[in-house]
Scaffold this motif. Sequence first.
Motif, PDB file in Angstrom:
ATOM      1  N   PHE A  89       0.838  -1.196   0.000  1.00 64.97           N
ATOM      2  CA  PHE A  89       0.000   0.000   0.000  1.00 64.97           C
ATOM      3  C   PHE A  89       0.876   1.249   0.000  1.00 64.97           C
ATOM      4  N   VAL A  90       0.613   2.133  -0.946  1.00 65.07           N
ATOM      5  CA  VAL A  90       1.357   3.400  -1.003  1.00 65.07           C
ATOM      6  C   VAL A  90       0.370   4.518  -1.308  1.00 65.07           C
ATOM      7  N   GLY A  91       0.709   5.708  -0.834  1.00 67.65           N
ATOM      8  CA  GLY A  91      -0.060   6.903  -1.158  1.00 67.65           C
ATOM      9  C   GLY A  91      -1.463   6.855  -0.604  1.00 67.65           C
ATOM     10  N   ARG A  92      -2.384   7.458  -1.354  1.00 69.20           N
ATOM     11  CA  ARG A  92      -3.811   7.489  -1.031  1.00 69.20           C
ATOM     12  C   ARG A  92      -4.105   8.261   0.248  1.00 69.20           C
ATOM     13  N   ARG A  93      -3.257   9.209   0.620  1.00 64.29           N
ATOM     14  CA  ARG A  93      -3.494   9.947   1.867  1.00 64.29           C
ATOM     15  C   ARG A  93      -4.798  10.727   1.806  1.00 64.29           C
ATOM     16  N   THR A  94      -5.044  11.425   0.695  1.00 60.17           N
ATOM     17  CA  THR A  94      -6.272  12.210   0.574  1.00 60.17           C
ATOM     18  C   THR A  94      -7.494  11.304   0.578  1.00 60.17           C
ATOM     19  N   SER A 110       1.753  10.597 -13.244  1.00 60.38           N
ATOM     20  CA  SER A 110       3.084  11.226 -13.211  1.00 60.38           C
ATOM     21  C   SER A 110       3.499  11.627 -11.805  1.00 60.38           C
ATOM     22  N   GLY A 111       2.738  11.212 -10.814  1.00 61.74           N
ATOM     23  CA  GLY A 111       3.056  11.577  -9.435  1.00 61.74           C
ATOM     24  C   GLY A 111       3.972  10.576  -8.765  1.00 61.74           C
ATOM     25  N   PRO A 112       4.381  10.888  -7.527  1.00 64.63           N
ATOM     26  CA  PRO A 112       5.342  10.013  -6.825  1.00 64.63           C
ATOM     27  C   PRO A 112       4.746   8.684  -6.366  1.00 64.63           C
ATOM     28  N   ASP A 113       3.418   8.638  -6.111  1.00 63.10           N
ATOM     29  CA  ASP A 113       2.840   7.409  -5.564  1.00 63.10           C
ATOM     30  C   ASP A 113       2.840   6.271  -6.578  1.00 63.10           C
ATOM     31  N   ALA A 115       6.281   5.002  -6.758  1.00 66.50           N
ATOM     32  CA  ALA A 115       6.631   4.277  -5.536  1.00 66.50           C
ATOM     33  C   ALA A 115       6.044   2.873  -5.544  1.00 66.50           C
ATOM     34  N   LEU A 116       4.801   2.736  -6.016  1.00 68.08           N
ATOM     35  CA  LEU A 116       4.194   1.410  -6.091  1.00 68.08           C
ATOM     36  C   LEU A 116       4.962   0.520  -7.066  1.00 68.08           C
ATOM     37  N   LEU A 117       5.327   1.079  -8.225  1.00 67.89           N
ATOM     38  CA  LEU A 117       6.080   0.298  -9.210  1.00 67.89           C
ATOM     39  C   LEU A 117       7.433  -0.120  -8.655  1.00 67.89           C
ATOM     40  N   ARG A 118       8.095   0.799  -7.967  1.00 64.16           N
ATOM     41  CA  ARG A 118       9.394   0.474  -7.365  1.00 64.16           C
ATOM     42  C   ARG A 118       9.263  -0.659  -6.351  1.00 64.16           C
ATOM     43  N   ARG A 119       8.267  -0.545  -5.482  1.00 60.58           N
ATOM     44  CA  ARG A 119       8.116  -1.553  -4.435  1.00 60.58           C
ATOM     45  C   ARG A 119       7.772  -2.912  -5.037  1.00 60.58           C
ATOM     46  N   GLY A 133       9.027   5.893 -15.236  1.00 57.10           N
ATOM     47  CA  GLY A 133       8.051   6.973 -15.249  1.00 57.10           C
ATOM     48  C   GLY A 133       7.121   6.879 -16.444  1.00 57.10           C
ATOM     49  N   GLU A 134       7.664   6.498 -17.586  1.00 55.09           N
ATOM     50  CA  GLU A 134       6.830   6.361 -18.776  1.00 55.09           C
ATOM     51  C   GLU A 134       5.828   5.216 -18.620  1.00 55.09           C
ATOM     52  N   ILE A 135       6.252   4.136 -17.955  1.00 55.04           N
ATOM     53  CA  ILE A 135       5.340   3.013 -17.717  1.00 55.04           C
ATOM     54  C   ILE A 135       4.162   3.466 -16.861  1.00 55.04           C
ATOM     55  N   CYS A 136       4.453   4.250 -15.825  1.00 55.70           N
ATOM     56  CA  CYS A 136       3.378   4.735 -14.943  1.00 55.70           C
ATOM     57  C   CYS A 136       2.370   5.566 -15.729  1.00 55.70           C
TER      58      CYS A 136
END
Length: 701
Positions: A18-23, A166-169, A172-176, A189-192
């Motif tokens: 789970f990453v991001g989704r704070r809002t 194009s955001g960090p979340d 981050a999910l792809l990296r993890r 970044g292009e994949i995201c």
Amino acid sequence: MRDTASVRGHLPDENPGFVGRRTELERVSAALAEHRLVTVTGVGGVGKTRLALRAAHRAAERYPDGAWWTDLGQLDGERLLVALVADSVDLADHTPGTSAAGLCRRLADDRLLLVLDSCEHLAEPCARLVAELLAAAPGLTVLATSRRPLGVAGEETIALDPLPPSGPDALALLRRAAGEDFPAAGPAGEICVRLEGIPLALELAAAQIRLQGAEAVRDQLGSRLDAPPGARFDLLAHTERVWPSRHQTLRAAIGWSHELSTPLERLLWARLSVFRGPFDLASATAVCGGGPLDRATLPEALDGLVRSSVVRPPDAAGRHRMLDTIREYGATWLDRTGEAGTVADRHAAHFRGLARRAETEWHGARQLRWYRTVDAHHTDLRTALDRLLRTDPDAALDLVGSVAFAWSCRGRLREARDGLEQALVLSEARGRVRARALWALGVTLVLQGEFGPAQDVSERCAREARRAEYAEPAEPAGTGAGRDRPGDLTLDAAALAGLLALTTGRPTAADVVVGHVLDAARGGPADSAARLRCHLVRVFALTGLGRLAEARERALRLRALCEELDEHWTRTALEYQLALTGLLEGDPATASAHARAMLEGTRRLGASLGVALGLDVLATALAAAGEGERAADVSGTGEAYWRSTGQPRRGLPGLRALHEKYTDTVRASIGEPAYEEIFLRALTGLPQDGLDRALRGPGHA
């Protein structure tokens, strides 16, 4: 029955990815504080389940009666919807009557959060059930996930979009998921961006990155997603409910993973779609084997699907899962191959065989293992039963007759009764299969307190057993039947009649009916489960008749036999009887020891009704010993477990009288206010904690 937990309720462990989704998380949390029904909507694979699970964990402490999770994705229709929800909130569902009524009673006075995950395929029945529950339980809050709103009055809908591409979340999910720290600029970044930030699509891409590298994945996605929409998947057509036109990207990502799979992996993917629950390699081989998929090639194909994240890695028990969206995709391909009916039949045959083996192994050292196997494969056993009810009612009767007793022991009485009654109506099979099903139905009705219908079924069971064992020349080997003596079917029919007599206060009748059959039968209690059950009923009958020394001596012999056989269910029942005998003989210390042994056994079996009965006899023994505070604590915990069964306290008539007598004594000795305070504290606390306290015994805080 679940192991001790730090909070009331049951939520699955959170996904470490789970990453991001704070809002979005704040929006769901705020909505739960203001509304009684909150539905998270969005396309498949967008992360609704992850967000709901994170929000539920975050909100759990606000609900004194817990947060409870129900995965509706395992259901193929609405028939067992209420039973599944009831099981998810630890309602053992021992009550007869309208199924939703018992669930309403269970939740009426509670303040809890109920999470209903994956409602879309049952949106209308879910809406009806949620409306009924919210009306009956003012302290209930429901958090649902669905691809579309439920449409219930007062529903607050939160539409979940993909992660900002194009955001960090998203990165981050792809990296993890890929296990690699990509730079923000470049192929990752292009994949995201190309996958529009859809979490499931990113996970599938991450699996391919681990195999091919980010640049190759970017290039492949480019050729796939840049193609005209009509050319991306001209072999597949999906409904708008599953594949909204504005999210064809997820369809493309799953299809791309499908194309990258080998032909054997694609074939296995399609065939695995028949599983509604977790599956192990043995089940996958039995159901999905055939043609090019054999014992040599199938494990390799399964490993390939795990590597590409199509199938989840095995858990500690070796079981795999497939996400609903990916399973639906595989089901579409299975339909196109023309194998859907064949594989569904193979799935039903496999689980019918598993049910038969479980019944065969019930009497012996592998009882607990097979009991747990039946529990672990419950979803697919139900799926197989539904298939056979439509295609082969005789086989359906065989399957449900094999597992219904285990389901009833586990507290799934409504499912057992429903399946048995349907199969008995639809099937024309006679003899052993029908007699066994009638016996299982009779036991279920007795446990539900439906003594009138149970009497009718008991008489039908006895007639069918006589017909099978005396009128028919050939019966399966090992039943002990013969024209000159009763076999296992007649023994079980007698045990059912005896059980019914015991629970309606007629120990003499119980003793006569099982005694007559046991005297005519050959062999001892170790020879079969039916013989052992008859001997158990006779022990309880002797106790009810006041022949305590004889009852205790027989019970101790049977318990030693059960220990030798490693038989668990009868052993726990014998511990209950020995506890009752100890009370009747004025030996509360011995009664307490046997009651705790019973509780250990019923907890291993996950039997809520057995735990409730065991706590009652332990509370009575503690009260008889003058331990008023401990008796109040155990009695309050027992009431909590009784409420989880959906019915008022009950048990053998003799115990009820003793419980009232000794409870009145300790209430007077420690004072009514003190007793009530301890009782209510245990009742409103965590039932698992109360059970732990009860099991610790004297000398422990």
